[in-house]
Design a protein around this motif. Structure first.
Motif, PDB file in Angstrom:
ATOM      1  N   UNK A  17       0.112  -6.430  -2.225  1.00 38.55           N
ATOM      2  CA  UNK A  17       0.840  -6.505  -0.966  1.00 38.55           C
ATOM      3  C   UNK A  17      -0.110  -6.016   0.128  1.00 38.55           C
ATOM      4  N   UNK A  18      -0.680  -6.957   0.868  1.00 40.14           N
ATOM      5  CA  UNK A  18      -1.733  -6.655   1.827  1.00 40.14           C
ATOM      6  C   UNK A  18      -1.229  -6.955   3.233  1.00 40.14           C
ATOM      7  N   UNK A  19      -1.329  -5.968   4.135  1.00 41.81           N
ATOM      8  CA  UNK A  19      -0.929  -6.159   5.537  1.00 41.81           C
ATOM      9  C   UNK A  19       0.530  -6.574   5.680  1.00 41.81           C
ATOM     10  N   UNK A  20       1.390  -6.113   4.799  1.00 50.58           N
ATOM     11  CA  UNK A  20       2.806  -6.451   4.914  1.00 50.58           C
ATOM     12  C   UNK A  20       3.549  -5.353   5.673  1.00 50.58           C
ATOM     13  N   UNK A  21       4.698  -5.713   6.252  1.00 52.34           N
ATOM     14  CA  UNK A  21       5.525  -4.704   6.912  1.00 52.34           C
ATOM     15  C   UNK A  21       6.069  -3.748   5.856  1.00 52.34           C
ATOM     16  N   UNK A  22       6.997  -4.223   5.027  1.00 49.12           N
ATOM     17  CA  UNK A  22       7.386  -3.524   3.807  1.00 49.12           C
ATOM     18  C   UNK A  22       6.857  -4.346   2.640  1.00 49.12           C
ATOM     19  N   UNK A  44      -0.657  -1.753  -2.864  1.00 53.89           N
ATOM     20  CA  UNK A  44      -0.042  -1.853  -1.544  1.00 53.89           C
ATOM     21  C   UNK A  44      -1.068  -1.323  -0.548  1.00 53.89           C
ATOM     22  N   UNK A  45      -1.622  -2.209   0.293  1.00 48.65           N
ATOM     23  CA  UNK A  45      -2.746  -1.834   1.137  1.00 48.65           C
ATOM     24  C   UNK A  45      -2.504  -2.228   2.591  1.00 48.65           C
ATOM     25  N   UNK A  46      -2.658  -1.251   3.498  1.00 47.56           N
ATOM     26  CA  UNK A  46      -2.698  -1.498   4.937  1.00 47.56           C
ATOM     27  C   UNK A  46      -1.391  -2.030   5.507  1.00 47.56           C
ATOM     28  N   UNK A  47      -0.295  -1.857   4.779  1.00 49.38           N
ATOM     29  CA  UNK A  47       0.997  -2.252   5.318  1.00 49.38           C
ATOM     30  C   UNK A  47       1.634  -1.115   6.097  1.00 49.38           C
ATOM     31  N   UNK A  78      -1.188   1.609  -6.915  1.00 54.20           N
ATOM     32  CA  UNK A  78      -2.003   2.237  -5.881  1.00 54.20           C
ATOM     33  C   UNK A  78      -1.423   1.924  -4.512  1.00 54.20           C
ATOM     34  N   UNK A  79      -1.344   2.963  -3.652  1.00 53.79           N
ATOM     35  CA  UNK A  79      -0.747   2.819  -2.327  1.00 53.79           C
ATOM     36  C   UNK A  79      -1.683   3.394  -1.262  1.00 53.79           C
ATOM     37  N   UNK A  80      -1.869   2.633  -0.194  1.00 51.11           N
ATOM     38  CA  UNK A  80      -2.591   3.119   0.983  1.00 51.11           C
ATOM     39  C   UNK A  80      -2.022   2.384   2.190  1.00 51.11           C
ATOM     40  N   UNK A  81      -0.880   2.881   2.713  1.00 52.41           N
ATOM     41  CA  UNK A  81      -0.187   2.228   3.814  1.00 52.41           C
ATOM     42  C   UNK A  81      -0.183   3.148   5.032  1.00 52.41           C
ATOM     43  N   UNK A  82       0.377   2.652   6.140  1.00 55.89           N
ATOM     44  CA  UNK A  82       0.288   3.373   7.402  1.00 55.89           C
ATOM     45  C   UNK A  82       1.414   4.371   7.622  1.00 55.89           C
ATOM     46  N   UNK A  83       2.530   4.220   6.922  1.00 52.25           N
ATOM     47  CA  UNK A  83       3.668   5.101   7.107  1.00 52.25           C
ATOM     48  C   UNK A  83       4.116   5.694   5.785  1.00 52.25           C
TER      49      UNK A  83
END
Length: 395
Positions: free
Chosen positions: A225-230, A248-251, A273-278
């Motif tokens: 899941x790349x650049x997704x909202x959720x 999950x990256x950059x969402x 693996x998770x690296x999101x903005x919120x």
């Protein structure tokens, strides 16, 4: 003479019946038991509109199970590709691989849209589903009218869902995969690409609140899941999400239960693996049963690894996760803001955080034990609730 006349009438009747039937596809148009879209005038040359060919192929099957294949090439569609199999029949749509079979929807329109009845399922694999515009519709949407009965298993595998153009894509879908009241779903090796994390949800799955129909059991594995909202969002009456070996990256967020949903239960997240903005994993409606284990979670300054804020959440387990391994921010590990009861936080590793674990005033029955606290954590644990047990850990 009468006999000859009767034979002539019979022969003419057979000819009339033959002309009334669909022309069967040539042997070259049948691939692995499916009918190729080319048999009905489709073409993957990148310019032919395949919508009429799709509709002709769907009509050919009538009430029988539907199986349509796409070969190598770019197949353009000017409108939604819809299908509603006959009662008791299912649908399969196959490509030759997401890098070589590209289905491009050219207008601001929905993509594939399927309606299923009782005991029906869908299988879709080996293609890219692309939007040529900034599109608020669904790339793939499935609605099932089945309620309470047993259901066949559906599978989405080896797909890419994104906009056309260069990364990060200006074109995008509103949602990648929307599942309305569909149970027993396997999502395997699917890549969801949004636009800069703000324009596309990866998966939205829900039951049917109007009919009070539950949707059960979705397995998401080896997906990105790349650049997704959720990345994944769950709606009312959904029970049984299993996520494993996914990224999950950059969402904006990873896995979310939004506010105003109800009866969302049994969420299991592991080995991802998770690296999101919120917020990485967040519940804003009550849930029963959240199990988060063996994940790597990078946390931004304004976000958290796990955020429990639904009011009435129960039975939460966070074990053996690594929170903020790269030390880039100062967010929070686990936050319990609501009246959440009965949770276990143990065996996790934390570093470079504002606070590792924070239990709010309405929390009770939580157990925080045997965690490892690494570098630059301002506060290990905050316990503002009642009947919580907060122990030590290794510095």
């Amino acid at each position: 003479m009468f006999r000859c006349l009767s034979l002539m009438v019979a022969w003419l009747s057979l000819q009339s019946l033959a002309f009334a039937q669909p022309i069967p596809p040539k042997p070259d148009d049948v691939i692995s038991g499916c009918v190729a879209i080319e048999a009905y005038g489709g073409n993957g040359n990148g310019s032919t509109d395949n919508l009429a060919a799709w509709n002709s192929a769907i009509s050919h099957f009538g009430n029988r199970p539907i199986c349509i294949s796409f070969g190598l090439g770019t197949y353009r569609f000017s409108g939604p590709a819809t299908a509603k199999p006959g009662v008791g029949s299912s649908i399969a749509v196959h490509g030759a691989g997401p890098n070589v079979t590209k289905i491009v929807f050219t207008g601001t329109t929905a993509g594939f849209n399927f309606t299923l009845s009782n005991e029906e399922a869908i299988q879709m694999d080996n293609m890219a589903v692309l939007s040529a515009t900034a599109n608020d519709h669904d790339a793939i949407a499935v609605t099932s009218s089945d309620c309470g009965g047993s259901k066949q298993s559906s599978r989405f595998s080896n797909l890419t869902i994104e906009g056309t153009g260069s990364f990060p894509f200006r074109n995008h879908w509103g949602r990648g995969l929307t599942l309305n009241n569909l149970s027993f779903v396997d999502v395997d090796s699917v890549d969801f690409f949004g636009e800069n994390g703000s324009s596309m949800q990866g998966i939205f799955a829900t039951g049917n609140a109007t009919s009070h129909c539950y949707a059960f059991n979705m397995m998401v594995s080896k997906s990105n899941f790349i650049n997704t909202a959720n990345g994944i969002s769950l709606g009312t009456l959904f029970q049984g999400l299993f996520v494993t070996q996914s990224n999950f990256l950059n969402g904006e967020a990873g896995i979310v239960v939004p506010a105003a949903e109800s009866e969302v239960d049994q969420i299991n997240i592991s080995d991802s693996s998770f690296d999101v903005k919120g917020d990485t994993i967040a519940t804003f409606s009550p849930i029963v049963g959240l199990y988060v284990t063996h994940n790597t979670i990078e946390i931004p300054k304004s976000g958290s690894g796990i955020h429990i804020n639904g009011g009435g959440d129960q039975f939460v387990i966070a074990e053996n996760n690594i929170f903020n391994p790269f030390g880039k921010s100062s967010g929070s590990g686990v936050i319990v803001d609501s009246a959440a009861n009965f949770g276990n936080i143990t065996g996790n590793v934390y570093q470079y955080l504002r606070v590792a674990n924070s239990l709010g005033a309405s929390s009770s029955g939580w157990n925080i034990q045997s965690n490892a606290y690494g570098s630059k954590i301002s506060k290990w644990n905050i316990n503002s609730g009642k009947r919580n047990k907060v122990g030590g850990g290794s510095p």
